[in-house]
Design a protein around this motif. Structure first.
Motif, PDB file in Angstrom:
ATOM      1  N   TRP A 168       0.845  -1.201   0.000  1.00 40.38           N
ATOM      2  CA  TRP A 168       0.000   0.000   0.000  1.00 40.38           C
ATOM      3  C   TRP A 168       0.881   1.253   0.000  1.00 40.38           C
ATOM      4  CZ3 TRP A 168      -0.348   4.100   3.376  1.00 40.38           C
ATOM      5  CH2 TRP A 168      -1.377   5.011   3.099  1.00 40.38           C
TER       6      TRP A 168
ATOM      7  N   ASP B 210      -2.431   8.562  17.847  1.00 36.22           N
ATOM      8  CA  ASP B 210      -3.742   8.885  17.260  1.00 36.22           C
ATOM      9  C   ASP B 210      -4.231  10.275  17.664  1.00 36.22           C
ATOM     10  OD1 ASP B 210      -3.634   6.369  16.290  1.00 36.22           O
ATOM     11  OD2 ASP B 210      -5.433   5.591  17.284  1.00 36.22           O
TER      12      ASP B 210
ATOM     13  N   ILE C 256      -0.411  12.115  11.054  1.00 33.80           N
ATOM     14  CA  ILE C 256      -1.647  11.818  10.322  1.00 33.80           C
ATOM     15  C   ILE C 256      -1.696  10.311  10.095  1.00 33.80           C
ATOM     16  CG2 ILE C 256      -2.894  12.215   8.158  1.00 33.80           C
ATOM     17  CD1 ILE C 256      -1.090  14.844   7.991  1.00 33.80           C
ATOM     18  N   LYS C 257      -2.742   9.681  10.613  1.00 32.33           N
ATOM     19  CA  LYS C 257      -2.836   8.223  10.505  1.00 32.33           C
ATOM     20  C   LYS C 257      -3.492   7.877   9.171  1.00 32.33           C
ATOM     21  CE  LYS C 257      -4.375   4.354  13.377  1.00 32.33           C
ATOM     22  NZ  LYS C 257      -5.272   4.043  14.508  1.00 32.33           N
ATOM     23  N   LEU C 258      -2.671   7.401   8.242  1.00 31.79           N
ATOM     24  CA  LEU C 258      -3.173   7.143   6.890  1.00 31.79           C
ATOM     25  C   LEU C 258      -3.683   5.726   6.720  1.00 31.79           C
ATOM     26  CD1 LEU C 258      -0.334   8.777   4.744  1.00 31.79           C
ATOM     27  CD2 LEU C 258      -2.556   9.745   5.315  1.00 31.79           C
ATOM     28  N   TYR C 259      -3.140   4.805   7.507  1.00 33.96           N
ATOM     29  CA  TYR C 259      -3.392   3.376   7.241  1.00 33.96           C
ATOM     30  C   TYR C 259      -3.457   2.652   8.569  1.00 33.96           C
ATOM     31  CZ  TYR C 259      -2.474  -1.310   5.284  1.00 33.96           C
ATOM     32  OH  TYR C 259      -2.554  -2.629   4.929  1.00 33.96           O
ATOM     33  N   ASP C 260      -4.355   1.697   8.677  1.00 33.19           N
ATOM     34  CA  ASP C 260      -4.453   0.941   9.933  1.00 33.19           C
ATOM     35  C   ASP C 260      -4.939  -0.473   9.639  1.00 33.19           C
ATOM     36  OD1 ASP C 260      -4.215   0.564  12.650  1.00 33.19           O
ATOM     37  OD2 ASP C 260      -6.224   1.313  13.115  1.00 33.19           O
ATOM     38  N   GLY C 261      -4.378  -1.409  10.361  1.00 29.72           N
ATOM     39  CA  GLY C 261      -4.796  -2.812  10.251  1.00 29.72           C
ATOM     40  C   GLY C 261      -4.918  -3.399  11.632  1.00 29.72           C
TER      41      GLY C 261
ATOM     42  N   VAL D 207      -8.044  -0.313   6.966  1.00 30.28           N
ATOM     43  CA  VAL D 207      -8.690   0.921   6.521  1.00 30.28           C
ATOM     44  C   VAL D 207      -7.579   1.890   6.156  1.00 30.28           C
ATOM     45  CG1 VAL D 207     -10.161   2.837   7.182  1.00 30.28           C
ATOM     46  CG2 VAL D 207     -10.607   0.581   8.093  1.00 30.28           C
ATOM     47  N   ALA D 208      -7.738   2.564   5.018  1.00 33.23           N
ATOM     48  CA  ALA D 208      -6.710   3.526   4.610  1.00 33.23           C
ATOM     49  C   ALA D 208      -7.367   4.709   3.939  1.00 33.23           C
ATOM     50  CB  ALA D 208      -5.730   2.862   3.646  1.00 33.23           C
TER      51      ALA D 208
ATOM     52  N   SER E 177      -8.726   2.294  12.186  1.00 30.97           N
ATOM     53  CA  SER E 177      -9.151   3.684  11.984  1.00 30.97           C
ATOM     54  C   SER E 177      -8.060   4.515  11.317  1.00 30.97           C
ATOM     55  CB  SER E 177      -9.477   4.315  13.337  1.00 30.97           C
ATOM     56  OG  SER E 177      -8.301   4.401  14.120  1.00 30.97           O
ATOM     57  N   THR E 178      -8.519   5.631  10.722  1.00 25.98           N
ATOM     58  CA  THR E 178      -7.566   6.632  10.221  1.00 25.98           C
ATOM     59  C   THR E 178      -7.888   7.943  10.938  1.00 25.98           C
ATOM     60  OG1 THR E 178      -9.016   7.371   8.449  1.00 25.98           O
ATOM     61  CG2 THR E 178      -7.511   5.561   7.934  1.00 25.98           C
ATOM     62  N   VAL E 179      -6.871   8.799  11.055  1.00 26.62           N
ATOM     63  CA  VAL E 179      -7.076  10.099  11.704  1.00 26.62           C
ATOM     64  C   VAL E 179      -6.312  11.171  10.927  1.00 26.62           C
ATOM     65  CG1 VAL E 179      -6.806  11.455  13.823  1.00 26.62           C
ATOM     66  CG2 VAL E 179      -7.211   8.996  13.991  1.00 26.62           C
TER      67      VAL E 179
END
Lengths: 650, 297
Positions: free
Chosen positions: A511, A617, A623-628, B187-188, B273-275
């Motif tokens: 990604w 967070d 800036i949180k662009l991606y999370d799994g 999620v992205a 989540s994204t922030v």
């Protein structure tokens, strides 16, 4: 023993037709035996790996059954008195090729070990950009040693093969060359092909031969070059004409340059061994005047090799000292601490999944090596008046190199020295194998001479005893030298280099590459960094003493991040932060989160709590662009540092 | 005697010509040509530097040095190209190898010219005592050819058999089944939102934010997609994610109060989540202070 040394090399003299037919039949028998043994051995290794992959027991037994099936068969043909020189050559080539299989079958389609990701990425970058000496994000120093990467990338560029396929070709060739090189090196001291074969097989019992020195790493290429450089050195010492001496000396220096351009430690070992040879020749030249010229040649080669290595370290790779120094310095400190009765040593096989017999073999192997060493010294002493001078000096040097195996074995007790100790065995075992090989052949000859007096059971017991010792060394050395997760596949394990490539981490790497491009600087833990730095084509850092990037994770929620660290991150244009939340849930399999010097707890409890890893967070400069499920990717926005954030919608 | 130099030189030139990118040949042919070229150059290295080496113990000196020198030709040429500013690419490598082969051949010829043949042997290295005696018997060219052929067979046969066994074992490993690895839901931020580098400005009509949701290896599931502004949930929606599917969705962020304050905008599905951070368009500075002297945000 003197008859063994001066006997003509079989197969090099002319032969009669009937004898030739006999040799062809013998070669056919050997080919059939070893092909069947090789196929059965490979099948057993495949079974072992599949059992490990599915979590079934018995992988250790299957693995060693497969390995020993071929090793002992090959050992029989290689050490057999009647085997011709060319057949022995064929057996050793087959042996070298077969012993590459355990690593190859471990993961045939791509890199797996920690260093492999770094070397693979480095070679890939050369293929794409065409530039050497670029900084590697996973192992800082390897860019300064481009020998292997240039070789692999050039082969890929010329043939259209992938980097991995090219690497497999280069590494298999190098592994076979190493096996042959040890035999040829032993042959320079004693021209008995059986002694040469015994040395090659003896060397293959060392802990690095099957897995570490077969990986896509610079040692795998530099070791064979070093061994052949030593062959050329001995030939230069033996030469009786000036052109011959100059030719072999030139070859020694060319191979020394190739070693230096490939791997730092091997280059240092090569310089040390040639220097030791020069010293021994000088000492032996006092009673044996014919060694004066070889001693002078040896000193000239030592100077030349040292000059090449020093010039490379000073001009091309000045970072090497900083890279190697912490390992050696801390190991010696810890060792002196242990000697002084302090705590902090390693508990061998702590929580190990190795079966009891592998662990026992690991303890017994150094004792057997010590007995072999004592026997080799005994033989060396016995032959002191009959040995040819260069052979005697060479054997003395090999005994001294082999003796280094024992202090290195003691270093395994220190956390910092364990890695270095394991790596040194590949070098010290060279001396041990070459010095002990004549003992093995002498013992076999003695049993043969006693045959008329020995019963069949006695002869079988003697053969089984030698095979048993061989098996014990092979099993014990590998158990001591290689982590089980490197040797066997298995389910994903957090904190294991070889089992880090989970689908989730690979998806995150792809990604990032697809949406943000390649070559981005980011902060990550060791395991995410491996995948992001290789498959992801990014430039991860795990931190260091002077750049404590791991302090980002260590800071408690609400605690400010050190301004100096933030300045480093901003000035060096770091763009992303990768957070693996498993750091708060589990202890890494190899007990390292970021790097070996990390200032974190290693007492069986996770070094982080969840709040430390989820605090990002709520930081407006991330800036949180991606999370799994476990992995999150944040982008640094240093411009928003210190910005107040409004909680609530109104 | 010169043929021992000229033959490998011609083979090297011919093989390198096959490797030229313009030929556009399939990789098996390119690999064979490359190996032939490297072996020929390796032979030239040996001839130029040490002449014809005598064997000792296991007869692997000549073959081993030829293969090693051939292999090391590639990094040697790459390293020589580096100070010239030439990239590690096919054409510079081929040109470099051809030039190196020529130089080595010249050196080999010079060595032949300067060397004094001993019993028909061009300046051979005497070697260790036992092999000197062995070498004397192989002075006839026919016998030497047969010996070379036997040595070649002793090298190629085990390589072929090992390759056979190795390829079969690799095929078995690659084609057999493997345990199922754990699945994941991610999620992205997607599209333009994946490129957010600073706080976003939300216009009065709101802002559509693209997100990407991936379900790999997990059973089909339905989860709440939640939009949080400043930590409070402002919108929810149920989304169903099927196994092995990637969903591109758009989440509308409502207009924010025009106070110039930064607000975290969170978009989550299940635990993931994204922030990012946003403020209203045309709002006052977030540094404005209220009447009690504290910052307004």
């Amino acid at each position: 023993m003197s008859t063994v040394i001066t006997r003509l090399a079989p197969g090099l003299a002319g032969s009669r037709p009937r004898e030739r037919r006999g040799r062809v039949a013998e070669a056919a028998r050997c080919a059939i035996t070893l092909t069947v043994a090789g196929a059965a051995g490979a099948a057993a290794i495949v079974v072992a790996y599949r059992r490990a992959e599915f979590g079934d027991s018995g992988q250790f037994g299957w693995f060693w059954a497969g390995m020993l099936l071929f090793t002992l068969s090959a050992g029989y043909w290689a050490l057999r008195r009647g085997t011709s020189a060319r057949l022995r050559l064929a057996v050793l080539i087959g042996y070298g090729a077969f012993t590459y299989l355990p690593k190859l079958l471990r993961h045939p389609s791509g890199p797996l070990y920690h260093d492999e990701y770094a070397h693979w990425g480095q070679s890939h970058d050369i293929l794409v950009d065409g530039r050497l000496f670029e900084l590697n994000p996973i192992v800082r120093v390897i860019g300064d040693y481009p020998g292997l990467h240039a070789c692999v990338a050039s082969l890929a560029a010329l043939t259209g093969l992938s980097i991995w396929q090219s690497a497999l070709f280069v590494l298999t060739t190098a592994h076979v060359l190493l096996t042959l090189g040890v035999a040829v090196l032993a042959g320079q001291l004693r021209p008995d092909p059986r002694i040469a074969a015994a040395a090659a097989i003896g060397y293959s019992l060392n802990s690095s031969f099957l897995f570490f020195d077969t990986q896509f790493g610079y040692e795998s290429l530099s070791l064979p070059i070093m061994v052949w450089a030593l062959v050329a050195t001995l030939r230069a010492l033996r030469a009786t004409t000036v052109p011959a001496r100059l030719g072999w000396s030139a070859l020694t220096l060319l191979l020394a340059a190739a070693t230096t351009a490939t791997h730092h430690l091997t280059a240092l070992w090569l310089t040390g061994i040639v220097g030791l040879l020069a010293l021994v020749c000088t000492i032996h030249s006092i009673p044996a005047r014919e060694l004066i010229t070889p001693a002078r040649a040896a000193w000239a080669l030592t100077s030349g090799t040292a000059l090449i290595v020093a010039a490379w370290l000073a001009v091309v790779a000045p970072r090497t000292g900083d890279y190697l120094d912490p390992y050696l310095g801390r190991a010696l400190n810890q060792f002196s601490g242990l000697a002084g009765g302090e705590e902090g040593g390693r508990e061998l096989f702590s929580k190990s999944v190795l079966p009891w017999w592998e662990q026992s073999a690991a303890y017994v192997a150094p004792v057997v090596a010590l007995i072999a060493m004592v026997a080799a010294v005994g033989l060396w002493w016995r032959l002191r008046y009959t040995d040819e001078p260069v052979a005697r000096a060479g054997t003395t040097a090999m005994l001294l190199v082999g003796a280094l195996y024992f202090p290195a074995t003691a270093l395994i007790l220190t956390p910092a020295g364990a890695e270095g100790a394991r790596r040194s065995w590949a070098f010290s075992y060279l001396g041990l194998a070459i010095a002990a090989a004549p003992v093995v052949v002498a013992l076999l000859d003695r049993v043969r001479r006693l045959q008329p007096r020995l019963s069949t059971a006695g002869r079988t017991a003697a053969g089984a005893g030698l095979a048993g010792i061989c098996a014990l060394l092979l099993v014990g050395n590998n158990a001591a030298g290689m982590n089980p997760s490197y040797r066997f596949p298995g389910p994903p394990v957090y904190g294991s280099d070889t089992r880090a490539a989970t689908p989730e981490v690979l998806a995150a790497a792809h990604w990032l590459l697809d949406t943000q491009g390649h070559g981005i600087r980011l902060v990550a833990d060791r395991y995410s960094g491996l995948i992001l730095g290789s498959y992801g084509e990014q430039r991860p850092t795990t931190g260091s003493e002077s750049f404590p990037a791991y302090d980002l994770y260590r800071a408690a929620p609400g605690q400010p991040i050190a301004p100096a660290l933030l300045a480093q991150l901003r000035d060096w244009r770091f763009e992303f932060l990768v957070v693996d939340r498993r750091m708060a849930e589990q202890v890494p399999d190899i007990n390292i989160y970021f790097e070996t010097n990390e200032p974190l707890r290693h007492d069986g409890v996770p070094a982080f709590d969840r709040a430390q890893l989820t605090k990002f967070d709520t930081m407006p400069w991330l800036i949180k662009l991606y999370d799994g499920p476990h992995l999150a990717i944040y982008r640094f926005d240093f411009g928003s540092l210190g910005q107040p954030v409004h909680e609530g919608t109104r | 005697m010169m043929t021992t130099i000229l033959r490998p030189l011609v083979i090297a030139y011919a093989s390198l010509a096959v490797l030229l990118p313009a030929a556009s040949l399939p990789w098996p042919l390119l690999l064979a040509a490359c190996l032939l070229a490297l072996l020929a150059i390796g032979e030239l290295w040996v001839r130029a530097v040490i002449g014809r080496p005598a064997e000792s113990g296991v007869p692997a000196v000549r073959a081993g040095l030829t293969v090693l020198a051939g292999l090391l030709t590639l990094p040697a040429v790459a390293l020589l190209l580096h100070p010239l500013g030439a990239a590690v690419a096919p054409v510079p490598l081929i040109a470099g190898c051809a030039l190196l082969a020529t130089v080595l051949a010249a050196a080999g010829l010079l060595r032949l010219h300067l060397g004094r043949p001993v019993a028909g042997e061009p300046c051979d290295e005497p070697g260790v005592p036992a092999q000197r005696a062995a070498g004397r018997t192989a002075d006839l060219s026919g016998a030497r050819r047969r010996a070379t052929a036997r040595t070649a067979a002793a090298i190629l046969l085990p390589i072929g058999l090992s390759a056979l066994v190795g390829v079969a074992a690799i095929r078995t490993v690659e084609t057999s089944s493997h345990p199922v690895l754990p699945g994941y839901l991610t999620v992205a931020l997607n599209g333009w939102a994946a490129g957010i580098t600073h706080p976003v400005t939300v216009p009065a009509r709101g802002l559509a934010v693209p997100v990407r949701i991936t379900n790999s290896g997990l059973p089909t599931r339905t989860d709440w997609l939640r939009l949080r502004v400043g930590g409070a949930v402002v919108a929810t929606r149920r989304v169903t994610m099927m196994t092995g599917k990637v969903y591109a969705l758009s989440v509308r962020v409502p207009a924010l109060p025009p106070d110039g304050c930064l607000r975290p905008i969170g978009i989550s599905v299940g635990e993931a989540s994204t922030v990012f951070y946003a403020k209203a368009q045309g709002g006052a500075s977030g540094r404005a202070r209220n009447d009690r002297g504290r910052t307004a945000c």
